[in-house]
Design a protein around this motif. Sequence first.
Motif, PDB file in Angstrom:
ATOM      1  N   UNK A   1      30.780  -7.398  20.420  1.00 22.06           N
ATOM      2  CA  UNK A   1      29.468  -6.755  20.390  1.00 22.06           C
ATOM      3  C   UNK A   1      29.214  -6.175  19.006  1.00 22.06           C
ATOM      4  N   UNK A   2      28.058  -6.497  18.463  1.00 25.07           N
ATOM      5  CA  UNK A   2      27.630  -5.947  17.179  1.00 25.07           C
ATOM      6  C   UNK A   2      26.463  -4.999  17.421  1.00 25.07           C
ATOM      7  N   UNK A   3      26.487  -3.879  16.753  1.00 32.36           N
ATOM      8  CA  UNK A   3      25.388  -2.916  16.862  1.00 32.36           C
ATOM      9  C   UNK A   3      24.566  -2.935  15.577  1.00 32.36           C
ATOM     10  N   UNK A   4      23.262  -3.154  15.727  1.00 30.59           N
ATOM     11  CA  UNK A   4      22.326  -3.103  14.609  1.00 30.59           C
ATOM     12  C   UNK A   4      21.543  -1.797  14.696  1.00 30.59           C
ATOM     13  N   UNK A   5      21.623  -0.999  13.677  1.00 30.82           N
ATOM     14  CA  UNK A   5      20.798   0.195  13.643  1.00 30.82           C
ATOM     15  C   UNK A   5      19.338  -0.168  13.436  1.00 30.82           C
ATOM     16  N   UNK A   6      18.439   0.418  14.209  1.00 30.28           N
ATOM     17  CA  UNK A   6      17.000   0.175  14.094  1.00 30.28           C
ATOM     18  C   UNK A   6      16.311   1.457  13.647  1.00 30.28           C
ATOM     19  N   UNK A   7      15.183   1.306  12.976  1.00 29.49           N
ATOM     20  CA  UNK A   7      14.390   2.468  12.561  1.00 29.49           C
ATOM     21  C   UNK A   7      13.137   2.550  13.405  1.00 29.49           C
ATOM     22  N   UNK A   8      12.898   3.693  13.948  1.00 30.25           N
ATOM     23  CA  UNK A   8      11.720   3.884  14.783  1.00 30.25           C
ATOM     24  C   UNK A   8      10.616   4.497  13.931  1.00 30.25           C
ATOM     25  N   UNK A   9       9.639   3.681  13.574  1.00 36.38           N
ATOM     26  CA  UNK A   9       8.556   4.182  12.727  1.00 36.38           C
ATOM     27  C   UNK A   9       7.216   3.784  13.289  1.00 36.38           C
ATOM     28  N   UNK A  10       6.194   3.883  12.489  1.00 36.68           N
ATOM     29  CA  UNK A  10       4.853   3.494  12.910  1.00 36.68           C
ATOM     30  C   UNK A  10       4.364   2.360  12.028  1.00 36.68           C
ATOM     31  N   UNK A  11       3.811   1.292  12.581  1.00 32.97           N
ATOM     32  CA  UNK A  11       3.443   1.128  13.986  1.00 32.97           C
ATOM     33  C   UNK A  11       4.590   0.671  14.875  1.00 32.97           C
ATOM     34  N   UNK A  12       5.738   0.273  14.296  1.00 28.63           N
ATOM     35  CA  UNK A  12       6.833  -0.205  15.141  1.00 28.63           C
ATOM     36  C   UNK A  12       8.102  -0.356  14.341  1.00 28.63           C
ATOM     37  N   UNK A  13       8.874  -1.381  14.633  1.00 25.85           N
ATOM     38  CA  UNK A  13      10.113  -1.628  13.928  1.00 25.85           C
ATOM     39  C   UNK A  13       9.838  -2.201  12.543  1.00 25.85           C
ATOM     40  N   UNK A  14      10.822  -2.085  11.664  1.00 24.51           N
ATOM     41  CA  UNK A  14      10.758  -2.756  10.374  1.00 24.51           C
ATOM     42  C   UNK A  14      10.729  -4.259  10.618  1.00 24.51           C
ATOM     43  N   UNK A  15      10.064  -5.011   9.750  1.00 26.94           N
ATOM     44  CA  UNK A  15       9.819  -6.429   9.973  1.00 26.94           C
ATOM     45  C   UNK A  15      11.102  -7.204  10.262  1.00 26.94           C
ATOM     46  N   UNK A  16      12.143  -7.054   9.418  1.00 24.88           N
ATOM     47  CA  UNK A  16      13.366  -7.835   9.623  1.00 24.88           C
ATOM     48  C   UNK A  16      14.077  -7.411  10.900  1.00 24.88           C
ATOM     49  N   UNK A  17      14.012  -6.135  11.237  1.00 23.96           N
ATOM     50  CA  UNK A  17      14.635  -5.667  12.475  1.00 23.96           C
ATOM     51  C   UNK A  17      13.877  -6.212  13.677  1.00 23.96           C
TER      52      UNK A  17
END
Length: 346
Positions: A261-277
């Motif tokens: 299992x690999x964990x990818x950190x995501x950023x919660x911003x507006x309007x949503x996720x970062x494009x690559x995420x």
Amino acid sequence: MIAWWGLLASLVPMASAAPIQADLAEEAQLHFTLGLQAYKARQFPTALAHLLQSNRLAPNSNTAFNVALCYDRLAQPAQAWRFYAASLQQNENDRDAEAAMARLAPLIGRLSIDSDPPGARVFVERRDLGERGTTPLVLALRPGAHKILVERDGFVPVEFDRELAAGDADSVAVPLTRQEATSEGQWVRSTVRWDGEVVVQASPQGCTWLPDRGSLALDTQTPSGTPMPDPSEVPGSRLAINDDVRFALDVTVADGETLLTTRHGLRLGRPGLHLTEATSVRHWVLNACPAPGGDADRARVVATLQTLPKSLRRAVLAVLGETTPDAGVAASACAKGDCQAFVTAL
């Protein structure tokens, strides 16, 4: 030696405490008493069994010291040293334990193990014998050759041999390498989490939104047994599974018989996720998860979203919003508590 009754005062809970605490204290006291009786009768194996059980139920310096005495009497210096050390760790003024450790040191080998990162489980000889503790750790071992295993979730296990002579005090630093899940394996499941709570989970068998808040199970679009498409970025480890990330995508694949299992950190911003995420989320979750459809599904989503804490609601919207990129205004209204328009847009 510290009297058991002085310790017992700290073990017996107040009347308002949960009953199980009282049961554990009473069981620990019973095993301690039986252990002392067996020790006085020179029945050291029986005494050891009772005292080990007491120490499991209510670890304390006094019981650890008495366990060490039993091992000492049974001529097992490595085990005795370990429990004298445990007694000293819990009571730094335990001069008897300190003296006993100095007496036994010439009879054993000691190996200090550290790992990067720390907190790895340490096994000696075989994994099925149980772990000896977590790094950083000092092992007390009989003289001779030993196989050491160091494991931490999300990292490649390390195994090495070390020979120790009587009186040796050696040390080793173990660098741990992250275990990586890649698109080369067989996809098992993908999970988006917020503060440890599942936002959405997809697998070849199905898709579930907010399973901890009332299941919103939906049919999968991925045939059972078919690997997910390769993402635009190979999901190598950005972060190991046990790293603490508030908003994360976990991708689990099967590599032979091993689940990685690999964990990818995501950023919660507006309007949503970062494009690559968002691209990774789409490949590993949304391609297998249709947006909630039908009046019944939408009604359940609305009801669930409106009861969520605001921070969790924003995390759900960030993922759901990837299915409806033009629903920004409705998502903003839903973030404030009115989710009808947003879910209708799905």
